[in-house]
Design a protein around this motif. Structure first.
Motif, PDB file in Angstrom:
ATOM      1  N   SER A  49       0.834  -1.194   0.000  1.00  0.00           N
ATOM      2  CA  SER A  49       0.000   0.000   0.000  1.00  0.00           C
ATOM      3  C   SER A  49       0.871   1.248   0.000  1.00  0.00           C
ATOM      4  O   SER A  49       1.923   1.300   0.615  1.00  0.00           O
ATOM      5  CB  SER A  49      -0.956  -0.014   1.194  1.00  0.00           C
ATOM      6  OG  SER A  49      -0.251   0.158   2.379  1.00  0.00           O
ATOM      7  N   GLU A  82      -9.056  -4.580  12.314  1.00  0.00           N
ATOM      8  CA  GLU A  82      -8.287  -4.803  11.080  1.00  0.00           C
ATOM      9  C   GLU A  82      -7.881  -6.271  10.969  1.00  0.00           C
ATOM     10  O   GLU A  82      -7.640  -6.942  11.967  1.00  0.00           O
ATOM     11  CB  GLU A  82      -7.032  -3.908  11.060  1.00  0.00           C
ATOM     12  CG  GLU A  82      -7.154  -2.716  10.127  1.00  0.00           C
ATOM     13  CD  GLU A  82      -7.202  -3.097   8.638  1.00  0.00           C
ATOM     14  OE1 GLU A  82      -7.798  -4.124   8.270  1.00  0.00           O
ATOM     15  OE2 GLU A  82      -6.635  -2.343   7.839  1.00  0.00           O
ATOM     16  N   ILE A  92      -5.110  -7.330   9.103  1.00  0.00           N
ATOM     17  CA  ILE A  92      -3.650  -7.455   9.161  1.00  0.00           C
ATOM     18  C   ILE A  92      -3.002  -6.071   9.067  1.00  0.00           C
ATOM     19  O   ILE A  92      -3.491  -5.216   8.333  1.00  0.00           O
ATOM     20  CB  ILE A  92      -3.152  -8.391   8.034  1.00  0.00           C
ATOM     21  CG1 ILE A  92      -1.669  -8.736   8.195  1.00  0.00           C
ATOM     22  CG2 ILE A  92      -3.428  -7.824   6.652  1.00  0.00           C
ATOM     23  CD1 ILE A  92      -1.242  -9.935   7.352  1.00  0.00           C
ATOM     24  N   ASP A 103       0.339  -4.348   7.916  1.00  0.00           N
ATOM     25  CA  ASP A 103       1.564  -4.591   7.142  1.00  0.00           C
ATOM     26  C   ASP A 103       2.457  -3.356   7.279  1.00  0.00           C
ATOM     27  O   ASP A 103       3.232  -3.254   8.223  1.00  0.00           O
ATOM     28  CB  ASP A 103       1.168  -4.897   5.697  1.00  0.00           C
ATOM     29  CG  ASP A 103       2.353  -5.293   4.845  1.00  0.00           C
ATOM     30  OD1 ASP A 103       3.439  -5.500   5.397  1.00  0.00           O
ATOM     31  OD2 ASP A 103       2.206  -5.402   3.611  1.00  0.00           O
ATOM     32  N   THR A 104       2.318  -2.388   6.388  1.00  0.00           N
ATOM     33  CA  THR A 104       3.115  -1.160   6.532  1.00  0.00           C
ATOM     34  C   THR A 104       2.528  -0.240   7.601  1.00  0.00           C
ATOM     35  O   THR A 104       3.226   0.608   8.151  1.00  0.00           O
ATOM     36  CB  THR A 104       3.142  -0.369   5.202  1.00  0.00           C
ATOM     37  OG1 THR A 104       1.810   0.012   4.878  1.00  0.00           O
ATOM     38  CG2 THR A 104       3.728  -1.197   4.085  1.00  0.00           C
ATOM     39  N   GLY A 105       1.215  -0.368   7.853  1.00  0.00           N
ATOM     40  CA  GLY A 105       0.538   0.506   8.807  1.00  0.00           C
ATOM     41  C   GLY A 105      -0.039   1.759   8.157  1.00  0.00           C
ATOM     42  O   GLY A 105      -0.722   2.543   8.805  1.00  0.00           O
ATOM     43  N   LEU A 106       0.209   1.924   6.869  1.00  0.00           N
ATOM     44  CA  LEU A 106      -0.216   3.153   6.188  1.00  0.00           C
ATOM     45  C   LEU A 106      -1.737   3.277   6.066  1.00  0.00           C
ATOM     46  O   LEU A 106      -2.296   4.344   6.274  1.00  0.00           O
ATOM     47  CB  LEU A 106       0.434   3.240   4.801  1.00  0.00           C
ATOM     48  CG  LEU A 106       1.937   3.521   4.803  1.00  0.00           C
ATOM     49  CD1 LEU A 106       2.523   3.318   3.414  1.00  0.00           C
ATOM     50  CD2 LEU A 106       2.230   4.933   5.288  1.00  0.00           C
ATOM     51  N   THR A 107      -2.398   2.161   5.745  1.00  0.00           N
ATOM     52  CA  THR A 107      -3.861   2.187   5.618  1.00  0.00           C
ATOM     53  C   THR A 107      -4.483   2.582   6.950  1.00  0.00           C
ATOM     54  O   THR A 107      -5.369   3.431   7.016  1.00  0.00           O
ATOM     55  CB  THR A 107      -4.401   0.801   5.193  1.00  0.00           C
ATOM     56  OG1 THR A 107      -3.708   0.381   4.019  1.00  0.00           O
ATOM     57  CG2 THR A 107      -5.891   0.828   4.925  1.00  0.00           C
ATOM     58  N   LYS A 151       2.261  -8.170  11.105  1.00  0.00           N
ATOM     59  CA  LYS A 151       3.509  -8.643  10.494  1.00  0.00           C
ATOM     60  C   LYS A 151       4.715  -8.032  11.185  1.00  0.00           C
ATOM     61  O   LYS A 151       4.753  -6.827  11.424  1.00  0.00           O
ATOM     62  CB  LYS A 151       3.556  -8.262   9.010  1.00  0.00           C
ATOM     63  CG  LYS A 151       2.762  -9.195   8.134  1.00  0.00           C
ATOM     64  CD  LYS A 151       3.061  -8.917   6.681  1.00  0.00           C
ATOM     65  CE  LYS A 151       2.053  -9.627   5.804  1.00  0.00           C
ATOM     66  NZ  LYS A 151       2.213  -9.289   4.380  1.00  0.00           N
ATOM     67  N   LYS A 196       5.454 -12.463   5.457  1.00  0.00           N
ATOM     68  CA  LYS A 196       5.224 -13.238   4.232  1.00  0.00           C
ATOM     69  C   LYS A 196       3.834 -12.909   3.734  1.00  0.00           C
ATOM     70  O   LYS A 196       2.999 -12.479   4.515  1.00  0.00           O
ATOM     71  CB  LYS A 196       5.273 -14.744   4.550  1.00  0.00           C
ATOM     72  CG  LYS A 196       6.647 -15.244   4.874  1.00  0.00           C
ATOM     73  CD  LYS A 196       6.594 -16.722   5.139  1.00  0.00           C
ATOM     74  CE  LYS A 196       7.997 -17.254   5.411  1.00  0.00           C
ATOM     75  NZ  LYS A 196       7.970 -18.634   5.897  1.00  0.00           N
ATOM     76  N   PHE A 197       3.571 -13.153   2.471  1.00  0.00           N
ATOM     77  CA  PHE A 197       2.233 -12.887   1.948  1.00  0.00           C
ATOM     78  C   PHE A 197       1.294 -14.021   2.366  1.00  0.00           C
ATOM     79  O   PHE A 197       1.522 -15.184   2.041  1.00  0.00           O
ATOM     80  CB  PHE A 197       2.236 -12.729   0.426  1.00  0.00           C
ATOM     81  CG  PHE A 197       0.948 -12.156  -0.058  1.00  0.00           C
ATOM     82  CD1 PHE A 197       0.729 -10.785  -0.011  1.00  0.00           C
ATOM     83  CD2 PHE A 197      -0.066 -12.979  -0.499  1.00  0.00           C
ATOM     84  CE1 PHE A 197      -0.487 -10.245  -0.407  1.00  0.00           C
ATOM     85  CE2 PHE A 197      -1.289 -12.455  -0.900  1.00  0.00           C
ATOM     86  CZ  PHE A 197      -1.493 -11.077  -0.855  1.00  0.00           C
ATOM     87  N   LEU A 233      -8.367 -12.746   4.179  1.00  0.00           N
ATOM     88  CA  LEU A 233      -7.301 -12.168   3.352  1.00  0.00           C
ATOM     89  C   LEU A 233      -7.246 -12.842   1.982  1.00  0.00           C
ATOM     90  O   LEU A 233      -7.391 -14.060   1.879  1.00  0.00           O
ATOM     91  CB  LEU A 233      -5.951 -12.326   4.052  1.00  0.00           C
ATOM     92  CG  LEU A 233      -5.816 -11.486   5.320  1.00  0.00           C
ATOM     93  CD1 LEU A 233      -4.671 -11.994   6.166  1.00  0.00           C
ATOM     94  CD2 LEU A 233      -5.620 -10.031   4.955  1.00  0.00           C
ATOM     95  N   ASP A 234      -7.005 -12.022   0.980  1.00  0.00           N
ATOM     96  CA  ASP A 234      -7.089 -12.543  -0.389  1.00  0.00           C
ATOM     97  C   ASP A 234      -5.785 -12.417  -1.151  1.00  0.00           C
ATOM     98  O   ASP A 234      -4.883 -11.667  -0.783  1.00  0.00           O
ATOM     99  CB  ASP A 234      -8.148 -11.756  -1.172  1.00  0.00           C
ATOM    100  CG  ASP A 234      -7.667 -10.343  -1.522  1.00  0.00           C
ATOM    101  OD1 ASP A 234      -7.265  -9.622  -0.597  1.00  0.00           O
ATOM    102  OD2 ASP A 234      -7.667  -9.979  -2.715  1.00  0.00           O
TER     103      ASP A 234
HETATM  104  P1  IMP Z   1      -0.869  -1.669   5.098  1.00  0.00           P
HETATM  105  O1  IMP Z   1      -1.436  -0.335   4.738  1.00  0.00           O
HETATM  106  O2  IMP Z   1       0.422  -1.955   4.390  1.00  0.00           O
HETATM  107  O3  IMP Z   1      -0.753  -1.905   6.587  1.00  0.00           O
HETATM  108  O4  IMP Z   1      -1.825  -2.722   4.440  1.00  0.00           O
HETATM  109  C1  IMP Z   1      -2.837  -3.294   5.102  1.00  0.00           C
HETATM  110  C2  IMP Z   1      -3.798  -3.978   4.162  1.00  0.00           C
HETATM  111  O5  IMP Z   1      -3.135  -4.628   3.067  1.00  0.00           O
HETATM  112  C3  IMP Z   1      -4.510  -5.055   4.931  1.00  0.00           C
HETATM  113  O6  IMP Z   1      -5.672  -4.554   5.533  1.00  0.00           O
HETATM  114  C4  IMP Z   1      -4.772  -6.103   3.875  1.00  0.00           C
HETATM  115  O7  IMP Z   1      -6.008  -5.833   3.255  1.00  0.00           O
HETATM  116  C5  IMP Z   1      -3.629  -5.939   2.895  1.00  0.00           C
HETATM  117  N1  IMP Z   1      -2.541  -6.921   3.176  1.00  0.00           N
HETATM  118  C6  IMP Z   1      -1.385  -6.675   3.812  1.00  0.00           C
HETATM  119  N2  IMP Z   1      -0.625  -7.789   3.905  1.00  0.00           N
HETATM  120  C7  IMP Z   1      -1.347  -8.767   3.306  1.00  0.00           C
HETATM  121  C8  IMP Z   1      -1.085 -10.191   3.089  1.00  0.00           C
HETATM  122  O8  IMP Z   1      -0.063 -10.779   3.477  1.00  0.00           O
HETATM  123  N3  IMP Z   1      -2.074 -10.860   2.440  1.00  0.00           N
HETATM  124  C9  IMP Z   1      -3.222 -10.281   2.000  1.00  0.00           C
HETATM  125  N4  IMP Z   1      -3.494  -8.971   2.200  1.00  0.00           N
HETATM  126  C10 IMP Z   1      -2.558  -8.221   2.834  1.00  0.00           C
END
Ligand code: IMP
Ligand code: MG
Length: 178
Positions: free
Chosen positions: A78, A101, A103, A105-109, A133, A153-154, A160-161
């Motif tokens: 993201s 939430e 997951i 990941d970066t925390g940006l969303t 993560k 990891k993904f 999650l899709d």
């Molecule tokens: P962030 O903004 O990078 O924290 O992204 C968070 C969003 O990305 C999550 O709410 C998920 O919808 C999607 N996402 C992040 N990592 C994964 C993954 O490993 N598998 C599937 N979706 C992911």
């Protein structure tokens, strides 16, 4: 090891492990939100599965709402630049908001969501993320309730899709390369 739609998926967390942890999180939320005006807010679509399971594990009156956001750009990570495609239905003024939430990941969303939610003048805002993560965040967000910390990891399943597939798996898995 499972084979789904021709792809190999390695189970990371079983259905039973997730179920137990969601029940624990539900008990914690029940203790912490006694006498409060709780509303769960989920981000579509990924958080929907966790949110409806968590809601049933919370033994309190509560409301639920969903937001949907779309990222600009085509990157798999993201960018943090998101556009709201479904806004909240009602005001959050005076409410105790628990952002649910799937997951982090970066925390940006999440950081962006918190800005939007904060503008609604709620009484309190906390974050509950089922999967977190282990990696360096791009945005500094504090998660109040974490289900599991997982490797960077993904992953797919339990909401999650990968390209809209695998959301309905009852467990969390890692998609293996073909
Ligand atoms: P962030 O903004 O990078 O924290 O992204 C968070 C969003 O990305 C999550 O709410 C998920 O919808 C999607 N996402 C992040 N990592 C994964 C993954 O490993 N598998 C599937 N979706 C992911
Ligand atoms: Mg999501």
């Amino acid at each position: 090891m499972n084979r789904l739609a021709g792809r190999r998926v390695e189970v990371l967390l079983s259905e039973e492990q997730i179920k137990q942890r969601v029940a624990e999180l539900g008990r914690q939320v029940t203790e912490d939100y006694q006498g409060r005006d709780l509303i769960l807010i989920g981000v579509l679509k990924g958080a929907a599965t966790f949110m409806v399971d968590l809601a049933r594990a919370v033994d309190l009156p509560l409301a639920m709402d969903f937001m949907a956001v779309a990222s600009y750009g085509a990157s798999t990570e993201s960018s943090g630049v998101v556009r709201i495609t479904k806004d909240l239905d009602a005001s959050l003024q005076g409410k105790d908001v628990l952002v649910v939430e799937d997951i982090i990941d970066t925390g940006l969303t999440l950081k962006y969501m918190l800005e939007i939610i904060g503008a609604h003048d709620p009484s309190s805002v906390r974050i509950c993320a089922l999967f977190d993560k282990v990696k360096e965040r791009k945005a500094d967000v504090v998660v109040d309730y974490t289900g599991f910390t997982i490797p960077d990891k993904f992953v797919v399943g339990y909401g999650l899709d990968y390209a809209e597939a695998f959301r309905n798996l009852p467990y969390l898995g890692v998609l293996l390369p073909d």
